[in-house]
Design an enzyme around this catalytic site. Structure first.
Site, PDB file in Angstrom:
ATOM      1  N   GLY A  14       0.923  -1.349   0.014  1.00  0.00           N
ATOM      2  CA  GLY A  14       0.088  -0.045  -0.117  1.00  0.00           C
ATOM      3  C   GLY A  14       0.882   1.369   0.082  1.00  0.00           C
ATOM      4  O   GLY A  14       0.513   2.196   0.528  1.00  0.00           O
ATOM      5  N   ALA A  15       2.017   1.272  -0.750  1.00  0.00           N
ATOM      6  CA  ALA A  15       2.848   2.271  -0.670  1.00  0.00           C
ATOM      7  C   ALA A  15       2.716   3.361  -1.691  1.00  0.00           C
ATOM      8  O   ALA A  15       3.506   4.228  -1.834  1.00  0.00           O
ATOM      9  CB  ALA A  15       4.334   1.873  -1.091  1.00  0.00           C
ATOM     10  N   ASN A  16       1.547   3.419  -2.487  1.00  0.00           N
ATOM     11  CA  ASN A  16       1.321   4.488  -3.168  1.00  0.00           C
ATOM     12  C   ASN A  16       0.710   5.793  -2.582  1.00  0.00           C
ATOM     13  O   ASN A  16       0.665   6.850  -3.314  1.00  0.00           O
ATOM     14  CB  ASN A  16       0.276   4.012  -4.553  1.00  0.00           C
ATOM     15  CG  ASN A  16      -1.112   3.831  -4.011  1.00  0.00           C
ATOM     16  OD1 ASN A  16      -1.054   2.675  -3.562  1.00  0.00           O
ATOM     17  ND2 ASN A  16      -2.006   4.889  -4.170  1.00  0.00           N
ATOM     18  N   GLY A  18      -0.585   7.901   1.415  1.00  0.00           N
ATOM     19  CA  GLY A  18      -0.747   7.835   2.865  1.00  0.00           C
ATOM     20  C   GLY A  18       0.426   7.058   3.625  1.00  0.00           C
ATOM     21  O   GLY A  18       1.661   7.540   3.319  1.00  0.00           O
ATOM     22  N   GLY A  20       1.763   4.362   3.989  1.00  0.00           N
ATOM     23  CA  GLY A  20       2.351   3.437   3.082  1.00  0.00           C
ATOM     24  C   GLY A  20       3.449   4.353   2.432  1.00  0.00           C
ATOM     25  O   GLY A  20       4.786   3.867   2.182  1.00  0.00           O
ATOM     26  N   SER A 144      -4.439  -0.713  14.473  1.00  0.00           N
ATOM     27  CA  SER A 144      -5.101   0.332  14.736  1.00  0.00           C
ATOM     28  C   SER A 144      -5.808   0.329  16.147  1.00  0.00           C
ATOM     29  O   SER A 144      -6.221  -0.888  16.718  1.00  0.00           O
ATOM     30  CB  SER A 144      -6.574   0.655  13.620  1.00  0.00           C
ATOM     31  OG  SER A 144      -7.290   1.678  14.163  1.00  0.00           O
ATOM     32  N   TYR A 169     -13.997  -3.063   9.882  1.00  0.00           N
ATOM     33  CA  TYR A 169     -12.601  -2.635  10.027  1.00  0.00           C
ATOM     34  C   TYR A 169     -11.865  -2.886  11.342  1.00  0.00           C
ATOM     35  O   TYR A 169     -10.901  -3.309  11.378  1.00  0.00           O
ATOM     36  CB  TYR A 169     -12.533  -1.079   9.640  1.00  0.00           C
ATOM     37  CG  TYR A 169     -11.250  -0.312   9.671  1.00  0.00           C
ATOM     38  CD1 TYR A 169     -10.339  -0.455   8.697  1.00  0.00           C
ATOM     39  CD2 TYR A 169     -10.898   0.313  10.745  1.00  0.00           C
ATOM     40  CE1 TYR A 169      -8.938   0.112   8.552  1.00  0.00           C
ATOM     41  CE2 TYR A 169      -9.673   0.967  10.938  1.00  0.00           C
ATOM     42  CZ  TYR A 169      -8.693   0.761   9.761  1.00  0.00           C
ATOM     43  OH  TYR A 169      -7.372   1.380  10.021  1.00  0.00           O
TER      44      TYR A 169
END
Length: 285
Positions: A14-16, A18, A20, A144, A169
């Protein structure tokens, strides 16, 4: 104290965007070879170019996979193992929050549980031998504080009854904590550590699919939300700091070890979730 990371290879999911992207940037600034795992080649490529520009580090690579698909996870893990000889740090960051309705992924599994828990479970398992071979190495999972308000219903892991987006979530984040603690127990003595963290309440793309009135509430609360860079700080600390070398099976917030929810320390439930996750991913870790 945060070590330099020259010679180390880090994989961030998820590095694209936020947290990440900022975690990948932080590790790149420390000199690591950083592999970005993103769902979109276009967005991943844009993030890679931005991180290279901001860090001055050209040892950046992009892998593309949809983590809602176990087929894609297996493919991208095989690609990683073929292309990279080491894996010193795995940052399990990618997450979704399906705000509007209960959704299923490619495998017929509820999307939030599939991406937030089963994806890191499967990906980590597929890469464990490379992590062991690279030891001392680290697994960092972004959980979280939302996990504190939930318990797992093993008769409804797919959130079929009375679906609530935030409850789904929160349960997936509790699963992250159980996963981390059980993984740490199973990796004892290998030189591979596993820790998880609460990044804070961060302004990220998780909120993009909210209903209009929810988006207004988030907009009003934006002055109180953390930036993605601040949200990524603890993840980078756990990935790189000498202060936590050898520390495993712990939950962190603001770089400090804190207690997770009382329910999260139930080792029998953690083992039960592990076994259920193996069945759902048809894997043995």
């Amino acid at each position: 104290m945060t070590d330099g990371m020259q010679g180390k290879t880090c994989l961030v999911t998820g590095a694209n965007a936020g947290i990440g992207k900022e975690a990948a940037l932080g590790l790149a600034r420390l000199g690591a070879t950083v592999v970005l795992l993103c769902r979109s080649e276009a967005r991943g490529g844009a993030a890679l170019a931005e991180i290279e520009r901001r860090s001055g580090n050209r040892a950046l690579h992009l892998l593309v996979a949809d983590l809602a698909s176990q087929r894609e996870i297996r493919r991208v893990a095989a690609e990683y193992l073929e292309r990279f000889e080491r894996l010193d740090v795995l940052v399990n960051n990618a997450a979704v929050l399906a705000w509007r309705e209960r959704r299923l992924g490619e495998d017929g599994l509820e999307l939030t549980f599939a991406v937030n828990h089963l994806a890191p479970f499967l990906l980590t398992g597929l890469l464990l031998d490379r992590l062991r071979a690279s030891a001392p190495s680290r697994i960092v999972t972004v959980a979280s504080g939302a996990h504190r308000r939930q318990a797992l219903d093993f008769e409804d892991l797919q959130n079929e009854r009375d679906y609530s987006p935030f409850d789904a979530y929160s349960r997936s984040k509790l699963a992250n904590v159980y996963f981390t603690y059980e993984l740490a127990r199973r990796l004892e003595g290998t030189g591979v550590t596993a820790n998880c963290l609460h990044p804070g309440v961060v302004s990220t793309a998780l909120f993009r699919d909210m209903k209009w009135w929810q988006r207004i509430a988030i907009w009003l609360g934006r002055p109180f939300l953390l930036t993605p860079a601040r949200g990524a700080d603890t993840a980078v600390h756990l990935a790189a700091s000498a202060d936590v070398a050898g520390v495993t099976g712990r939950y962190f917030e603001k770089r400090e070890e804190v207690r997770s929810s009382p329910a999260s320390y139930d080792a029998a439930l953690a083992r039960r979730l592990w076994e259920a996750s193996e069945a759902l991913t048809e894997s043995r870790s």
